[in-house]
Design an enzyme around this catalytic site. Structure first.
Site, mmCIF file in Angstrom:
data_model
loop_
_atom_site.group_PDB
_atom_site.id
_atom_site.type_symbol
_atom_site.label_atom_id
_atom_site.label_comp_id
_atom_site.label_asym_id
_atom_site.label_seq_id
_atom_site.Cartn_x
_atom_site.Cartn_y
_atom_site.Cartn_z
ATOM 1 N N HIS A 47 0.805 -1.220 0.000
ATOM 2 C CA HIS A 47 0.000 0.000 0.000
ATOM 3 C C HIS A 47 0.837 1.268 0.000
ATOM 4 O O HIS A 47 0.286 2.366 -0.073
ATOM 5 C CB HIS A 47 -0.910 0.024 1.238
ATOM 6 C CG HIS A 47 -1.565 -1.283 1.513
ATOM 7 N ND1 HIS A 47 -1.101 -2.158 2.478
ATOM 8 C CD2 HIS A 47 -2.622 -1.889 0.922
ATOM 9 C CE1 HIS A 47 -1.861 -3.238 2.480
ATOM 10 N NE2 HIS A 47 -2.778 -3.110 1.555
ATOM 11 N N GLY B 287 -7.906 12.642 5.359
ATOM 12 C CA GLY B 287 -8.502 11.516 4.659
ATOM 13 C C GLY B 287 -8.290 11.603 3.162
ATOM 14 O O GLY B 287 -7.960 10.614 2.504
ATOM 15 N N ARG C 249 -6.086 16.634 -0.335
ATOM 16 C CA ARG C 249 -5.837 17.588 0.746
ATOM 17 C C ARG C 249 -4.402 17.451 1.244
ATOM 18 O O ARG C 249 -3.780 18.433 1.647
ATOM 19 C CB ARG C 249 -6.829 17.395 1.887
ATOM 20 C CG ARG C 249 -6.753 18.506 2.936
ATOM 21 C CD ARG C 249 -7.937 18.472 3.875
ATOM 22 N NE ARG C 249 -9.159 18.826 3.168
ATOM 23 C CZ ARG C 249 -10.377 18.444 3.533
ATOM 24 N NH1 ARG C 249 -10.531 17.681 4.585
ATOM 25 N NH2 ARG C 249 -11.431 18.814 2.838
ATOM 26 N N ARG D 35 -2.283 3.368 -5.327
ATOM 27 C CA ARG D 35 -3.736 3.563 -5.199
ATOM 28 C C ARG D 35 -4.112 5.047 -5.109
ATOM 29 O O ARG D 35 -5.172 5.398 -4.592
ATOM 30 C CB ARG D 35 -4.289 2.804 -3.985
ATOM 31 C CG ARG D 35 -4.154 1.295 -4.083
ATOM 32 C CD ARG D 35 -4.581 0.599 -2.808
ATOM 33 N NE ARG D 35 -4.428 -0.838 -2.918
ATOM 34 C CZ ARG D 35 -5.423 -1.695 -3.148
ATOM 35 N NH1 ARG D 35 -6.653 -1.237 -3.271
ATOM 36 N NH2 ARG D 35 -5.187 -2.992 -3.230
ATOM 37 N N ARG E 210 -4.148 13.127 12.738
ATOM 38 C CA ARG E 210 -5.225 13.141 11.739
ATOM 39 C C ARG E 210 -5.803 14.540 11.662
ATOM 40 O O ARG E 210 -6.092 15.182 12.688
ATOM 41 C CB ARG E 210 -6.313 12.137 12.112
ATOM 42 C CG ARG E 210 -7.632 12.366 11.386
ATOM 43 C CD ARG E 210 -8.562 11.195 11.436
ATOM 44 N NE ARG E 210 -9.956 11.573 11.297
ATOM 45 C CZ ARG E 210 -10.520 12.125 10.227
ATOM 46 N NH1 ARG E 210 -9.774 12.404 9.163
ATOM 47 N NH2 ARG E 210 -11.803 12.422 10.206
ATOM 48 N N GLY F 100 -8.987 16.354 9.778
ATOM 49 C CA GLY F 100 -10.147 16.034 8.959
ATOM 50 C C GLY F 100 -11.345 16.904 9.276
ATOM 51 O O GLY F 100 -11.267 17.865 10.049
ATOM 52 N N SER F 101 -12.458 16.542 8.679
ATOM 53 C CA SER F 101 -13.713 17.255 8.907
ATOM 54 C C SER F 101 -14.615 16.412 9.790
ATOM 55 O O SER F 101 -14.418 15.207 9.951
ATOM 56 C CB SER F 101 -14.405 17.564 7.576
ATOM 57 O OG SER F 101 -14.666 16.361 6.867
ATOM 58 N N GLU G 153 -17.117 11.572 13.222
ATOM 59 C CA GLU G 153 -16.203 11.395 12.089
ATOM 60 C C GLU G 153 -16.059 9.892 11.871
ATOM 61 O O GLU G 153 -16.884 9.128 12.371
ATOM 62 C CB GLU G 153 -14.875 12.122 12.342
ATOM 63 C CG GLU G 153 -14.184 11.771 13.631
ATOM 64 C CD GLU G 153 -13.278 10.575 13.493
ATOM 65 O OE1 GLU G 153 -12.304 10.658 12.735
ATOM 66 O OE2 GLU G 153 -13.522 9.546 14.158
ATOM 67 N N GLU H 160 -12.697 7.949 11.570
ATOM 68 C CA GLU H 160 -11.373 7.321 11.588
ATOM 69 C C GLU H 160 -10.636 7.309 12.929
ATOM 70 O O GLU H 160 -9.759 6.467 13.149
ATOM 71 C CB GLU H 160 -10.452 8.020 10.561
ATOM 72 C CG GLU H 160 -10.766 7.759 9.121
ATOM 73 C CD GLU H 160 -11.851 8.661 8.546
ATOM 74 O OE1 GLU H 160 -12.558 8.250 7.628
ATOM 75 O OE2 GLU H 160 -11.987 9.805 9.052
ATOM 76 N N SER I 245 -17.487 20.972 9.786
ATOM 77 C CA SER I 245 -17.920 21.442 8.472
ATOM 78 C C SER I 245 -19.438 21.456 8.317
ATOM 79 O O SER I 245 -19.966 22.113 7.424
ATOM 80 C CB SER I 245 -17.317 20.564 7.378
ATOM 81 O OG SER I 245 -17.726 19.213 7.553
ATOM 82 N N ASP I 246 -20.120 20.709 9.192
ATOM 83 C CA ASP I 246 -21.585 20.681 9.104
ATOM 84 C C ASP I 246 -22.166 20.290 10.452
ATOM 85 O O ASP I 246 -21.462 19.770 11.329
ATOM 86 C CB ASP I 246 -22.046 19.712 8.011
ATOM 87 C CG ASP I 246 -21.670 18.273 8.311
ATOM 88 O OD1 ASP I 246 -22.574 17.475 8.588
ATOM 89 O OD2 ASP I 246 -20.462 17.937 8.277
ATOM 90 N N ARG J 40 -14.882 26.231 3.214
ATOM 91 C CA ARG J 40 -14.295 25.100 3.933
ATOM 92 C C ARG J 40 -12.776 25.169 3.948
ATOM 93 O O ARG J 40 -12.150 24.874 4.963
ATOM 94 C CB ARG J 40 -14.756 23.773 3.301
ATOM 95 C CG ARG J 40 -16.226 23.501 3.535
ATOM 96 C CD ARG J 40 -16.590 22.082 3.189
ATOM 97 N NE ARG J 40 -17.999 21.826 3.477
ATOM 98 C CZ ARG J 40 -18.510 20.626 3.672
ATOM 99 N NH1 ARG J 40 -17.726 19.563 3.605
ATOM 100 N NH2 ARG J 40 -19.790 20.472 3.928
#
Length: 245
Positions: free
Chosen positions: A7, A23, A27, A46, A90, A92-93, A182, A184, A206-207, A220
């Site tokens: 990977h 994620g 980004r 990937r 991490r 993230g949103s 979230e 993760e 974000s929401d 955002r």
């Protein structure tokens, strides 16, 4: 397992001791292009892009982690176990759950509740509580407050589900003071605990799924930038502290 892995095409030495993990691999590229110097791409397998460069003269790697616990579980495990990474942050949103949480808030995830069965692999005689590294969390709060960021600290929910059969089931987590949802952090925290490494989840709200409020797309990136800068400054402090030890 030797490196490269199935990977990750990076070789030992290509990955810094502290890794920022959004994620979205694009980004990761944005962070690298915007903030890092002497950047080189060290993984494209990937299309899970990884970049290593320097920030304020300190090496840092930014790598995508994908969506959901199985994805971040693979990438974070390999970073800890095969690439000698000491800390993963991490970035993230999240969807705000607690009534005190507002759009653009930066959440420092002290703990990660979950509806996932990820911990079953450890065959523990009870329920494991995934938590962040205290040192990382405390430093992130200090950095964020110095930047006048709208910091909130507490529990998050790492869910296996994005589309819920009962969308209102998220509301039940409010009564336990869960700040945001979230997908993760719990797996990242469990991998870090098992590897005796450090991990932290920083999230921008974000929401607000329970009210329907959300940030417009054009806003955002500006809001996420504040979270990214906290994470980058934290990565510098973490790496320099480790080097001085």
């Amino acid at each position: 397992m030797s490196v490269p892995t199935p990977h990750n095409a990076a070789r030992v030495g290509d990955i810094a001791k502290c890794v920022l993990m959004p994620g979205d691999p694009l980004r990761a590229q944005f962070i690298a292009d915007t903030y890092l110097s002497d950047v080189r791409c060290v993984n494209t397998v990937r299309n899970m892009l990884a970049f290593t460069g320097t920030y304020e003269g300190t090496p840092v790697t930014v790598m995508g982690g994908g969506m959901g616990m199985p994805s971040i579980g693979i990438y974070s495990y390999e970073l800890f176990e095969f690439y000698n990474v000491d800390a993963i942050i991490r970035v993230g949103s999240a969807g705000g759950v607690d009534e005190r949480v507002e759009l653009r808030d930066v959440i420092v995830g002290l703990g990660a509740c979950t509806d996932s069965n990820y911990a079953a692999q450890y065959q523990l005689p009870g329920t494991f509580a995934p938590i962040a590294s205290f040192d990382l969390a405390a430093q992130a709060v200090e950095i964020g407050r110095a930047m006048h960021a709208p910091i909130k600290v507490g529990n998050v929910l790492s869910s296996d589900h994005f589309y819920l059969d009962d969308p209102q089931s998220t509301k039940t987590w409010q009564k336990m003071g869960v700040l945001a949802v979230e997908m993760e952090a719990a797996a990242l925290y469990m991998n870090a605990a098992r590897a005796r490494k450090q991990a932290l989840c920083l999230l921008t709200v974000s929401d607000l799924p329970l009210t329907g409020a959300s940030l417009p797309a054009e806003e955002r990136q500006v809001s996420f930038t504040q979270m990214m800068e906290i994470a980058l400054k934290l990565s510098v402090q973490t790496t320099r502290t480790a080097n001085e030890a």
